[in-house]
Write a protein that holds these residues in place. Structure first.
Motif, short mmCIF file in Angstrom:
data_model
loop_
_atom_site.label_atom_id
_atom_site.label_comp_id
_atom_site.label_asym_id
_atom_site.label_seq_id
_atom_site.Cartn_x
_atom_site.Cartn_y
_atom_site.Cartn_z
N GLU A 116 0.80 -1.23 0.00
CA GLU A 116 0.00 0.00 0.00
C GLU A 116 0.84 1.28 0.00
OE1 GLU A 116 -3.89 -1.98 2.22
OE2 GLU A 116 -2.51 -0.71 3.39
N ALA A 126 -6.94 9.78 0.71
CA ALA A 126 -7.74 8.60 0.39
C ALA A 126 -7.20 7.37 1.11
CB ALA A 126 -7.76 8.37 -1.12
N LEU A 129 -8.49 7.48 4.69
CA LEU A 129 -9.93 7.25 4.80
C LEU A 129 -10.34 5.83 4.40
CD1 LEU A 129 -11.11 10.67 3.37
CD2 LEU A 129 -11.54 9.85 5.70
N GLU A 130 -9.66 5.27 3.40
CA GLU A 130 -10.08 3.97 2.87
C GLU A 130 -9.36 2.79 3.49
OE1 GLU A 130 -9.96 3.91 -1.40
OE2 GLU A 130 -10.68 5.98 -1.54
N LYS A 131 -8.11 2.99 3.92
CA LYS A 131 -7.30 1.87 4.41
C LYS A 131 -7.00 1.96 5.91
CE LYS A 131 -6.85 -0.05 0.34
NZ LYS A 131 -7.45 -1.37 0.03
N GLY A 141 -16.23 2.69 9.45
CA GLY A 141 -16.04 1.82 8.30
C GLY A 141 -16.61 0.43 8.42
#
Length: 456
Positions: A116, A126, A129-131, A141
């Protein structure tokens, strides 16, 4: 604030600032960056301190009353309800996960996967927020969208409440007790962001061998992010240093440190100095292989706390003419030693490391929770006996230095949704666009900086 309290505040702050700047002052300050003894001295539990702001303030005021010679005071930096609101997994807290009388603990895991790095580098907002955040914030989440949305709403409210608590505490200590803060605002070195909460120590060090280019690129991106985060939390009047704990450097060889740790860390320090700030750095563990690098920074801009594993005398010889240092009393002496041992140690430090100024007597980056109060009193009494330079000097606060660079020139400001994107979505505006864009961009910046609260 009464004239008497203002005078006391100015004297304490002036003494502290002069020491950091390697300038003459009247005596060695009594200014630990983290005086954990102050939390529990009057009988409060560790849980009381992180959950009840009134008890925290009462504990500090009781401590100041009994130890009025102290020049700056800081201890707790955690308000637990914020961590509870999001289900933060990176800390175990007293009274919740631990007995009420224990201190909080950090939980290190691999919250970022090895594949990542490129996502982090290309789009750090991002990525968070996403990972990252779904992995470390248990309330965010999950499958229950309403609960996740509510968690973020509560977190925003709790962040504002925490800011109000910290502001009220600072004002009360200043106006009622004449007590300055030793630090305001914080950040961590870019490599420590990787080594603490993203990859963890083992994985981060392995990455320096397996994917060194990506580690360096990630650290480069994190320079701007940490500069912005530090400035967003710093004292706007630039009275106090910005705080940085350093966690992984003591595990690195000089070659690893010089390649992966110092370059990005140095850039953050330089930019904060250019913004008109000083920095208080906890050199945790044994930094003796690395601390000569502080000679590369402008003189009198970084106060370095030397941990118990470090040699305070070597630190003075290696870079103590360029930057101020703090430390000298082993934690074991505070906890297990006698008052006579403390007095003897302080006298020796005053007569050696203290010569010429630029020195604060302290424990290994802190005054431990388990310090015997009589040993803390012995340290103060010895400093008041042996720690004077010139009683004719009357310390006064320094004027805030002018920044050498505009804030916007110091570091890139990331935004998840820049105004340009939003403006196109709504097809332009009918009135003064600047009146709409400025608060939009400011809130975007604040929200982005908040994401990195969880990297501390």
């Amino acid at each position: 604030m009464s004239t008497e309290i203002q005078k006391l505040y100015d004297e304490r702050l002036g003494r502290y600032q002069a020491t950091i700047a390697l300038e003459p002052t009247d005596r060695i300050p009594i200014a630990s960056g983290s005086c954990y003894l102050a939390e529990v001295y009057s009988g409060a539990t560790n849980q009381d301190i992180i959950y009840d702001p009134a008890k925290w303030l009462q504990a500090e005021m009781a401590f100041i009353k009994d130890f009025p010679e102290v020049d700056a005071l800081r201890d707790n930096r955690v308000w637990a309800p914020l961590y509870d609101a999001v289900g933060c997994k990176t800390y175990k807290l007293p009274g919740r996960d631990l007995p009420a009388t224990q201190q909080f603990q950090f939980v290190e895991e691999e919250y970022m996967q090895a594949d990542e790095y490129e996502f982090l580098i290309k789009n750090p907002g991002a990525f968070m927020l996403e990972k990252f955040l779904p992995r470390v914030l248990g309330e965010y989440g999950g499958q229950d969208a309403n609960r996740s949305h509510m968690a973020f709403l509560k977190a925003g409210m709790a962040s504002q409440m925490m800011a109000d608590i910290m502001r009220n505490r600072s004002i009360q200590l200043q106006t009622v007790c004449g007590m300055p803060q030793p630090t305001t605002g914080a950040f961590v070195a870019p490599f420590d962001v990787l080594g603490d909460v993203l990859r963890g120590l083992k994985a981060a060090l392995m990455d320096t061998y397996r994917r060194p280019k990506l580690v360096l690129e990630a650290c480069d991106v994190l320079v701007d992010i940490m500069v912005r985060f530090a400035l967003s939390t710093a004292d706007p009047l630039r009275r106090y240093p910005i705080f940085v704990p350093t966690h992984k450097a003591c595990f690195m060889s000089p070659k690893q440190f010089d390649t992966f740790y110092w370059p990005s860390f140095k850039r953050v320090l330089e930019r904060l100095i250019d913004a008109g700030y000083t920095v208080r750095a906890y050199l945790e563990g044994d930094w003796s292989q690395h601390w000569h690098h502080f000679n590369e920074l402008p003189k009198g801009k970084v106060l370095c706390d030397i941990d118990t594993q470090g040699d305070i005398f070597k630190a003075k010889a290696d870079f103590g003419q360029q930057q101020a240092i703090s430390g000298g009393i082993p934690d074991s002496t505070f906890i297990l030693g006698s008052t006579a041992e403390v007095t003897e140690r302080v006298q020796h430090l005053c007569e050696t490391v203290g010569k010429g100024g630029g020195f604060i007597i302290n424990g290994g980056c802190n005054i431990p929770y388990d310090t015997k109060p009589e040993n803390f009193r012995a340290m103060i009494d010895a400093i008041m006996k042996y720690g004077w330079y010139d009683k004719n000097i009357k310390p006064v606060p320094k004027a805030a230095p002018e920044p050498r660079a505009a804030i916007d020139a110091l570091a890139k400001q990331y935004r998840v949704t820049p105004w340009e994107v939003r403006s196109k979505e709504i097809g332009g505006v009918m009135g003064n666009e600047a009146l709409i864009q400025k608060p939009w961009d400011n809130l975007e910046a604040m929200a982005f900086n908040w994401l990195w609260t969880w990297s501390m």
